[in-house]
Design a protein around this motif. Structure first.
Motif, PDB file in Angstrom:
ATOM      1  N   LEU A   1       0.729  -0.957   0.001  1.00 27.63           N
ATOM      2  CA  LEU A   1       0.077  -0.133   0.037  1.00 27.63           C
ATOM      3  C   LEU A   1       0.813   1.305  -0.132  1.00 27.63           C
ATOM      4  O   LEU A   1       0.535   2.390   0.492  1.00 27.63           O
ATOM      5  N   VAL A   2       2.166   1.109  -0.377  1.00 28.91           N
ATOM      6  CA  VAL A   2       2.899   2.401  -0.383  1.00 28.91           C
ATOM      7  C   VAL A   2       2.252   3.551  -1.456  1.00 28.91           C
ATOM      8  O   VAL A   2       2.611   4.680  -1.138  1.00 28.91           O
ATOM      9  N   ASP A   3       1.692   3.342  -2.463  1.00 27.32           N
ATOM     10  CA  ASP A   3       1.178   4.218  -3.295  1.00 27.32           C
ATOM     11  C   ASP A   3      -0.038   4.786  -2.643  1.00 27.32           C
ATOM     12  O   ASP A   3      -0.037   6.188  -2.429  1.00 27.32           O
ATOM     13  N   VAL A   4      -0.832   4.164  -1.698  1.00 27.54           N
ATOM     14  CA  VAL A   4      -1.928   4.728  -1.023  1.00 27.54           C
ATOM     15  C   VAL A   4      -1.161   5.627   0.189  1.00 27.54           C
ATOM     16  O   VAL A   4      -1.650   6.764   0.371  1.00 27.54           O
ATOM     17  N   ALA A   5      -0.208   5.083   0.825  1.00 24.75           N
ATOM     18  CA  ALA A   5       0.602   5.880   1.738  1.00 24.75           C
ATOM     19  C   ALA A   5       0.916   7.101   1.229  1.00 24.75           C
ATOM     20  O   ALA A   5       0.924   8.260   1.907  1.00 24.75           O
ATOM     21  N   ASP A   6       1.582   7.203   0.107  1.00 24.09           N
ATOM     22  CA  ASP A   6       2.078   8.437  -0.766  1.00 24.09           C
ATOM     23  C   ASP A   6       1.013   9.284  -0.976  1.00 24.09           C
ATOM     24  O   ASP A   6       1.136  10.552  -0.606  1.00 24.09           O
ATOM     25  N   PHE A   7      -0.122   9.090  -1.219  1.00 22.57           N
ATOM     26  CA  PHE A   7      -1.184   9.786  -1.570  1.00 22.57           C
ATOM     27  C   PHE A   7      -1.724  10.528  -0.109  1.00 22.57           C
ATOM     28  O   PHE A   7      -1.700  11.653  -0.270  1.00 22.57           O
ATOM     29  N   PHE A   8      -1.641   9.808   1.018  1.00 21.55           N
ATOM     30  CA  PHE A   8      -2.296  10.506   2.113  1.00 21.55           C
ATOM     31  C   PHE A   8      -1.100  11.468   2.630  1.00 21.55           C
ATOM     32  O   PHE A   8      -1.324  12.493   3.128  1.00 21.55           O
ATOM     33  N   LEU A   9       0.344  11.116   2.550  1.00 20.45           N
ATOM     34  CA  LEU A   9       1.258  11.888   3.037  1.00 20.45           C
ATOM     35  C   LEU A   9       1.059  13.160   2.367  1.00 20.45           C
ATOM     36  O   LEU A   9       1.483  14.358   2.548  1.00 20.45           O
ATOM     37  N   GLU A  10       0.993  12.991   0.825  1.00 20.90           N
ATOM     38  CA  GLU A  10       1.037  14.258   0.026  1.00 20.90           C
ATOM     39  C   GLU A  10      -0.222  15.172   0.547  1.00 20.90           C
ATOM     40  O   GLU A  10      -0.221  16.361   0.097  1.00 20.90           O
ATOM     41  N   GLU A  11      -1.398  14.520   0.993  1.00 17.27           N
ATOM     42  CA  GLU A  11      -2.438  15.201   1.218  1.00 17.27           C
ATOM     43  C   GLU A  11      -2.460  15.891   2.800  1.00 17.27           C
ATOM     44  O   GLU A  11      -3.003  16.529   3.181  1.00 17.27           O
ATOM     45  N   GLY A  12      -1.021  15.798   3.101  1.00 14.09           N
ATOM     46  CA  GLY A  12      -0.771  16.365   4.575  1.00 14.09           C
ATOM     47  C   GLY A  12      -1.219  15.254   5.809  1.00 14.09           C
ATOM     48  O   GLY A  12      -1.172  15.919   6.915  1.00 14.09           O
ATOM     49  N   TYR A  13      -1.361  14.237   5.707  1.00 16.05           N
ATOM     50  CA  TYR A  13      -1.598  13.092   6.657  1.00 16.05           C
ATOM     51  C   TYR A  13      -0.497  12.569   7.135  1.00 16.05           C
ATOM     52  O   TYR A  13       0.545  12.866   6.723  1.00 16.05           O
ATOM     53  N   ASN A  14      -0.506  12.166   8.381  1.00 12.13           N
ATOM     54  CA  ASN A  14       0.378  11.264   9.123  1.00 12.13           C
ATOM     55  C   ASN A  14      -0.072   9.991   8.607  1.00 12.13           C
ATOM     56  O   ASN A  14      -1.485   9.597   8.500  1.00 12.13           O
ATOM     57  N   VAL A  15       0.544   8.804   8.461  1.00 13.61           N
ATOM     58  CA  VAL A  15       0.212   7.605   8.057  1.00 13.61           C
ATOM     59  C   VAL A  15       0.563   6.575   8.988  1.00 13.61           C
ATOM     60  O   VAL A  15       1.832   6.491   9.399  1.00 13.61           O
ATOM     61  N   LEU A  16      -0.190   5.580   9.351  1.00 11.79           N
ATOM     62  CA  LEU A  16       0.057   4.323   9.922  1.00 11.79           C
ATOM     63  C   LEU A  16      -0.237   3.276   9.165  1.00 11.79           C
ATOM     64  O   LEU A  16      -1.433   2.962   9.064  1.00 11.79           O
ATOM     65  N   SER A  17       0.826   2.433   8.723  1.00 13.47           N
ATOM     66  CA  SER A  17       0.551   1.403   7.628  1.00 13.47           C
ATOM     67  C   SER A  17       0.783   0.196   8.556  1.00 13.47           C
ATOM     68  O   SER A  17       1.973  -0.006   9.194  1.00 13.47           O
ATOM     69  N   LEU A  18      -0.079  -0.631   8.732  1.00 12.29           N
ATOM     70  CA  LEU A  18       0.020  -1.899   9.834  1.00 12.29           C
ATOM     71  C   LEU A  18       0.207  -3.115   9.154  1.00 12.29           C
ATOM     72  O   LEU A  18      -0.253  -3.387   7.975  1.00 12.29           O
ATOM     73  N   SER A  19       0.851  -4.012   9.918  1.00 13.14           N
ATOM     74  CA  SER A  19       0.924  -5.316   9.402  1.00 13.14           C
ATOM     75  C   SER A  19      -0.181  -6.048  10.212  1.00 13.14           C
ATOM     76  O   SER A  19      -0.057  -6.221  11.605  1.00 13.14           O
ATOM     77  N   GLN A  20      -1.203  -6.846   9.801  1.00 17.46           N
ATOM     78  CA  GLN A  20      -2.168  -7.630  10.648  1.00 17.46           C
ATOM     79  C   GLN A  20      -1.499  -8.849  11.143  1.00 17.46           C
ATOM     80  O   GLN A  20      -0.467  -9.215  10.612  1.00 17.46           O
ATOM     81  N   ARG A  21      -2.105  -8.951  12.039  1.00 15.53           N
ATOM     82  CA  ARG A  21      -1.492 -10.341  12.870  1.00 15.53           C
ATOM     83  C   ARG A  21      -1.247 -11.556  12.176  1.00 15.53           C
ATOM     84  O   ARG A  21      -1.801 -11.719  10.939  1.00 15.53           O
TER      85      ARG A  21
END
Length: 304
Positions: free
Chosen positions: A101-121
């Motif tokens: 999901l790095v492309d999605v993370a990049d999108f939110f970062l560019e929108e000015g968000y903090n990002v927490l990308s999780l590894s599910q159990r």
């Protein structure tokens, strides 16, 4: 007469034994993560497109973070804290790969968000032996949400998930979430684990759900502590009040597209449905990234 009764009893016992064996195999193959799943997901690799997004993501200085959940499992996440007032929490899908999901993370970062990308159990660096198709994972997500709120009590949060991650996100909506959670985005989630396994059994083996899914669900209850019908995004969506964007590709052959219409129908709050023409499972955003991310942008600008 006695001989016929004995033969019938033997047939019944053999059938029951075979079904229970199938149930245990089903659990071990589909849910127990200590067994290799590459025959299901393919080799774990990052293509050139993902590598490009990964390079962008690394420029933000992501950090490893850990949380011990209510069951004592040590869970892993990757965090980028830009000291903003808005957070995006991202949940990958079944057998999620590094950088999924790095492309999605990049999108939110560019929108000015903090990002927490999780590894599910039971994925990547997170502890655990098995997955529950979002049932227990949704509790883990609630723990992560509380982690964010503890860091920033006045923050606004958007939840984003793909496939099993979407199911996890949707099931969290029916829990007692803090008011900080403002919106949800689910991409190609299923209506329930029962529906998904029934669909896959028919699609792959041309078999009806009864009795295999019933027995597999029973074995899963004994070994994993939940039944397939407990993993119920549809019921959670129906009980939720959080604005939700539903996304699905029209060529999704893993989680059939018809499931999103039912999810959308059961949502009784601000909602939107985005169908990506020709989009395949979990990668519909690659089919039409302009439409996909412009819709996400409009959605978060409206509700977060």
């Amino acid at each position: 007469m006695f001989m016929w009764i004995l033969i019938i009893l033997l047939i019944v016992a053999a059938t029951a034994g075979l079904l229970f064996l199938i149930g245990h195999v089903f659990y071990s193959v589909c849910l127990y993560m200590k067994n290799d799943k590459q025959y299901i997901t393919g080799p774990i690799v990052m293509d050139k497109r993902t590598q490009k997004y990964e390079k962008i993501f690394l420029t933000y200085g992501p950090q490893d973070v850990y949380l011990t959940n209510r069951q004592g499992l040590r869970l892993h996440g990757i965090e980028v804290d830009q000291h903003a007032s808005k957070w995006a929490i991202l949940m990958h899908g079944y057998m999620g790969r590094n950088g999924e999901l790095v492309d999605v993370a990049d999108f939110f970062l560019e929108e000015g968000y903090n990002v927490l990308s999780l590894s599910q159990r039971a994925h990547n660096k997170s502890e655990g032996k098995a997955v529950s198709m979002g049932y227990y994972e949704s509790d883990d997500l609630v723990d992560w949400i509380r982690y964010v709120v503890q860091k920033d009590p006045n923050c606004s949060i958007v939840l984003y998930g793909v496939s099993m991650g979407a199911a996890t996100v949707m099931m969290s909506l029916a829990k007692n979430l803090p008011a900080n959670v403002k919106a949800c985005i689910e991409d190609c989630g299923y209506t329930s684990a029962w529906d998904e396994f029934s669909y896959q059994l028919k699609k792959m083996a041309h078999l009806p759900p009864f009795p295999v899914v019933h027995v597999a669900s029973l074995i899963t209850k004994l070994r994993g502590g939940f039944r397939f019908k407990d993993a119920d995004p549809l019921g959670a969506v129906h009980r939720s009040h959080i604005p939700t964007l539903f996304i699905h590709g029209t060529k999704d052959e893993f989680v059939p597209t018809h499931m999103v219409f039912k999810l959308y129908h059961f949502a009784h709050y601000p909602k939107q449905l985005l169908l990506i023409e020709g989009g395949e499972h979990a990668i519909a955003r690659y089919q039409d990234p302009a439409l996909y991310f412009s819709t996400l942008r409009e959605w978060i600008h409206t509700y977060v």
